[in-house]
Write a protein that holds these residues in place. Structure first.
Motif, PDB file in Angstrom:
ATOM      1  N   PRO A  64       0.818  -1.225   0.000  1.00 22.82           N
ATOM      2  CA  PRO A  64       0.000   0.000   0.000  1.00 22.82           C
ATOM      3  C   PRO A  64       0.848   1.270   0.000  1.00 22.82           C
ATOM      4  O   PRO A  64       1.989   1.276   0.445  1.00 22.82           O
ATOM      5  CB  PRO A  64      -0.797  -0.124   1.296  1.00 22.82           C
ATOM      6  N   ARG A  65       0.236   2.328  -0.515  1.00 27.56           N
ATOM      7  CA  ARG A  65       0.866   3.664  -0.530  1.00 27.56           C
ATOM      8  C   ARG A  65      -0.216   4.716  -0.348  1.00 27.56           C
ATOM      9  O   ARG A  65      -1.335   4.546  -0.823  1.00 27.56           O
ATOM     10  CB  ARG A  65       1.553   3.944  -1.870  1.00 27.56           C
ATOM     11  N   LEU A  66       0.146   5.808   0.297  1.00 32.07           N
ATOM     12  CA  LEU A  66      -0.726   6.977   0.347  1.00 32.07           C
ATOM     13  C   LEU A  66      -0.256   7.925  -0.750  1.00 32.07           C
ATOM     14  O   LEU A  66       0.952   8.123  -0.930  1.00 32.07           O
ATOM     15  CB  LEU A  66      -0.656   7.654   1.715  1.00 32.07           C
ATOM     16  N   VAL A  67      -1.200   8.490  -1.495  1.00 31.84           N
ATOM     17  CA  VAL A  67      -0.853   9.321  -2.642  1.00 31.84           C
ATOM     18  C   VAL A  67      -1.691  10.588  -2.672  1.00 31.84           C
ATOM     19  O   VAL A  67      -2.740  10.678  -2.024  1.00 31.84           O
ATOM     20  CB  VAL A  67      -1.038   8.550  -3.977  1.00 31.84           C
ATOM     21  N   HIS A  68      -1.207  11.537  -3.450  1.00 31.67           N
ATOM     22  CA  HIS A  68      -1.928  12.775  -3.751  1.00 31.67           C
ATOM     23  C   HIS A  68      -2.079  12.829  -5.265  1.00 31.67           C
ATOM     24  O   HIS A  68      -1.093  12.694  -5.998  1.00 31.67           O
ATOM     25  CB  HIS A  68      -1.144  13.989  -3.244  1.00 31.67           C
ATOM     26  N   ALA A  69      -3.312  12.998  -5.728  1.00 32.79           N
ATOM     27  CA  ALA A  69      -3.592  12.970  -7.165  1.00 32.79           C
ATOM     28  C   ALA A  69      -3.651  14.373  -7.750  1.00 32.79           C
ATOM     29  O   ALA A  69      -4.117  15.311  -7.108  1.00 32.79           O
ATOM     30  CB  ALA A  69      -4.922  12.267  -7.412  1.00 32.79           C
ATOM     31  N   ARG A  70      -3.185  14.480  -8.983  1.00 32.30           N
ATOM     32  CA  ARG A  70      -3.304  15.717  -9.746  1.00 32.30           C
ATOM     33  C   ARG A  70      -3.289  15.373 -11.223  1.00 32.30           C
ATOM     34  O   ARG A  70      -2.778  14.327 -11.628  1.00 32.30           O
ATOM     35  CB  ARG A  70      -2.192  16.706  -9.406  1.00 32.30           C
ATOM     36  N   ALA A  71      -3.848  16.264 -12.020  1.00 28.04           N
ATOM     37  CA  ALA A  71      -3.837  16.095 -13.474  1.00 28.04           C
ATOM     38  C   ALA A  71      -2.537  16.661 -14.024  1.00 28.04           C
ATOM     39  O   ALA A  71      -2.108  17.749 -13.632  1.00 28.04           O
ATOM     40  CB  ALA A  71      -5.025  16.811 -14.102  1.00 28.04           C
ATOM     41  N   ALA A  72      -1.918  15.935 -14.930  1.00 29.85           N
ATOM     42  CA  ALA A  72      -0.724  16.438 -15.611  1.00 29.85           C
ATOM     43  C   ALA A  72      -1.152  17.560 -16.554  1.00 29.85           C
ATOM     44  O   ALA A  72      -2.224  17.508 -17.154  1.00 29.85           O
ATOM     45  CB  ALA A  72      -0.053  15.316 -16.389  1.00 29.85           C
ATOM     46  N   GLN A  73      -0.302  18.563 -16.678  1.00 31.93           N
ATOM     47  CA  GLN A  73      -0.593  19.711 -17.530  1.00 31.93           C
ATOM     48  C   GLN A  73       0.569  19.975 -18.473  1.00 31.93           C
ATOM     49  O   GLN A  73       1.708  19.623 -18.179  1.00 31.93           O
ATOM     50  CB  GLN A  73      -0.815  20.972 -16.671  1.00 31.93           C
ATOM     51  N   GLY A  74       0.288  20.623 -19.590  1.00 32.18           N
ATOM     52  CA  GLY A  74       1.312  21.131 -20.504  1.00 32.18           C
ATOM     53  C   GLY A  74       2.293  20.088 -20.997  1.00 32.18           C
ATOM     54  O   GLY A  74       1.906  18.998 -21.431  1.00 32.18           O
ATOM     55  N   ASP A  75       3.596  20.427 -20.911  1.00 34.68           N
ATOM     56  CA  ASP A  75       4.652  19.546 -21.413  1.00 34.68           C
ATOM     57  C   ASP A  75       4.686  18.212 -20.670  1.00 34.68           C
ATOM     58  O   ASP A  75       4.975  17.175 -21.258  1.00 34.68           O
ATOM     59  CB  ASP A  75       6.023  20.221 -21.298  1.00 34.68           C
ATOM     60  N   GLU A  76       4.392  18.255 -19.364  1.00 34.30           N
ATOM     61  CA  GLU A  76       4.386  17.018 -18.586  1.00 34.30           C
ATOM     62  C   GLU A  76       3.303  16.072 -19.112  1.00 34.30           C
ATOM     63  O   GLU A  76       3.539  14.877 -19.290  1.00 34.30           O
ATOM     64  CB  GLU A  76       4.154  17.330 -17.112  1.00 34.30           C
ATOM     65  N   ARG A  77       2.112  16.608 -19.398  1.00 31.79           N
ATOM     66  CA  ARG A  77       1.035  15.783 -19.931  1.00 31.79           C
ATOM     67  C   ARG A  77       1.429  15.206 -21.292  1.00 31.79           C
ATOM     68  O   ARG A  77       1.219  14.027 -21.574  1.00 31.79           O
ATOM     69  CB  ARG A  77      -0.266  16.575 -20.071  1.00 31.79           C
ATOM     70  N   ALA A  78       2.007  16.051 -22.139  1.00 29.36           N
ATOM     71  CA  ALA A  78       2.428  15.593 -23.471  1.00 29.36           C
ATOM     72  C   ALA A  78       3.446  14.460 -23.358  1.00 29.36           C
ATOM     73  O   ALA A  78       3.364  13.463 -24.086  1.00 29.36           O
ATOM     74  CB  ALA A  78       2.991  16.754 -24.279  1.00 29.36           C
ATOM     75  N   ARG A  79       4.400  14.589 -22.450  1.00 28.07           N
ATOM     76  CA  ARG A  79       5.426  13.556 -22.256  1.00 28.07           C
ATOM     77  C   ARG A  79       4.794  12.255 -21.757  1.00 28.07           C
ATOM     78  O   ARG A  79       5.091  11.172 -22.275  1.00 28.07           O
ATOM     79  CB  ARG A  79       6.475  14.047 -21.252  1.00 28.07           C
ATOM     80  N   LEU A  80       3.896  12.346 -20.771  1.00 30.51           N
ATOM     81  CA  LEU A  80       3.270  11.142 -20.213  1.00 30.51           C
ATOM     82  C   LEU A  80       2.289  10.515 -21.199  1.00 30.51           C
ATOM     83  O   LEU A  80       2.188   9.286 -21.285  1.00 30.51           O
ATOM     84  CB  LEU A  80       2.590  11.471 -18.881  1.00 30.51           C
ATOM     85  N   TRP A  81       1.581  11.340 -21.969  1.00 31.10           N
ATOM     86  CA  TRP A  81       0.677  10.813 -23.000  1.00 31.10           C
ATOM     87  C   TRP A  81       1.490  10.040 -24.053  1.00 31.10           C
ATOM     88  O   TRP A  81       1.082   8.968 -24.492  1.00 31.10           O
ATOM     89  CB  TRP A  81      -0.121  11.941 -23.652  1.00 31.10           C
ATOM     90  N   ALA A  82       2.631  10.597 -24.439  1.00 26.81           N
ATOM     91  CA  ALA A  82       3.489   9.912 -25.415  1.00 26.81           C
ATOM     92  C   ALA A  82       3.963   8.567 -24.872  1.00 26.81           C
ATOM     93  O   ALA A  82       4.050   7.584 -25.614  1.00 26.81           O
ATOM     94  CB  ALA A  82       4.682  10.796 -25.779  1.00 26.81           C
TER      95      ALA A  82
END
Length: 158
Positions: free
Chosen positions: A107-125
Motif C-alpha cells: 500500500p501507498r498513500l498518494v496525492h492525485a493531480r492532473a498532468a498539464q502542458g509539457d508534462e502531460r504531453a510527455r506522459l501521454w506519449a
C-alpha cells in the motif's frame, strides 16, 4: 462500409466493459488481493487498486486501474472505458485528492493531480508507446482524457 467506419477503433460494448471490471474487482476481493494486481512490465503497464472517498457520500470507493511508473509517481488515465463522462474515481479525486493505492509491492498513500502542458504531453506519449491505438480511442471521447499523476505522500504509508 465507409473508410471512416473502418478506421474507427472497435471497443467492446459498455455492458461487457463493466462486466469485465466487476469480475476483476471480484477476483481481487475474493483472493484478498493475492490475484488481480501486477507490476508494469518493461514498455507495458501494471494494475493498482485505488481507494478514494466518495464526493457525495463520504464513503470509500474502490477501483482497479492500469498504470505505469514515472520515477516515484504512478501514472494512470481517467478514461472511463472510453465513454464520454469522466470516471467517478477521477471526480472523487478532484474533490479529495489524497487517496490510498495498493500496488503489487504494497500500500501507498498518494496525492492525485492532473498532468498539464509539457508534462502531460510527455506522459501521454509514454502511454502511446504502451498502447499504439491510444489516440484513436481517445478521439471517441468528447473531452480530453486526463492523465492522472499519483504522487507519494510523505510520512508512513498504511
Amino acid at each position: 462500409m465507409s473508410r471512416a467506419q473502418e478506421e474507427r477503433p472497435r471497443i467492446p460494448p459498455r455492458w461487457f466493459v463493466r462486466l469485465a471490471w466487476g469480475i476483476h474487482r471480484a477476483i481481487y476481493r475474493i483472493t484478498r488481493g493475492r490475484v488481480g494486481l501486477w507490476r508494469p512490465k518493461p514498455q507495458g503497464w501494471g494494475t493498482l487498486h485505488l481507494t478514494t472517498i466518495g464526493r457525495r457520500t463520504g464513503e470509500e470507493r474502490e477501483v482497479i486501474l492500469g498504470y505505469f511508473e514515472d520515477g516515484p509517481n504512478l501514472v494512470t488515465m481517467a478514461m472511463n472505458g472510453w465513454a464520454a463522462p469522466d470516471p467517478a474515481w477521477w471526480l472523487n479525486l478532484q474533490a479529495q485528492p489524497d487517496a490510498r493505492v495498493v500496488v503489487r509491492d504494497g500500500p501507498r498513500l498518494v496525492h492525485a493531480r492532473a498532468a498539464q502542458g509539457d508534462e502531460r504531453a510527455r506522459l501521454w506519449a509514454r502511454w502511446r508507446d504502451i498502447d499504439t491505438g491510444l489516440d484513436s480511442l481517445a478521439a471517441l471521447r468528447s473531452a480530453e482524457t486526463a492523465v492522472v499523476i499519483l504522487e507519494p505522500l510523505a510520512g508512513p504509508n498504511r
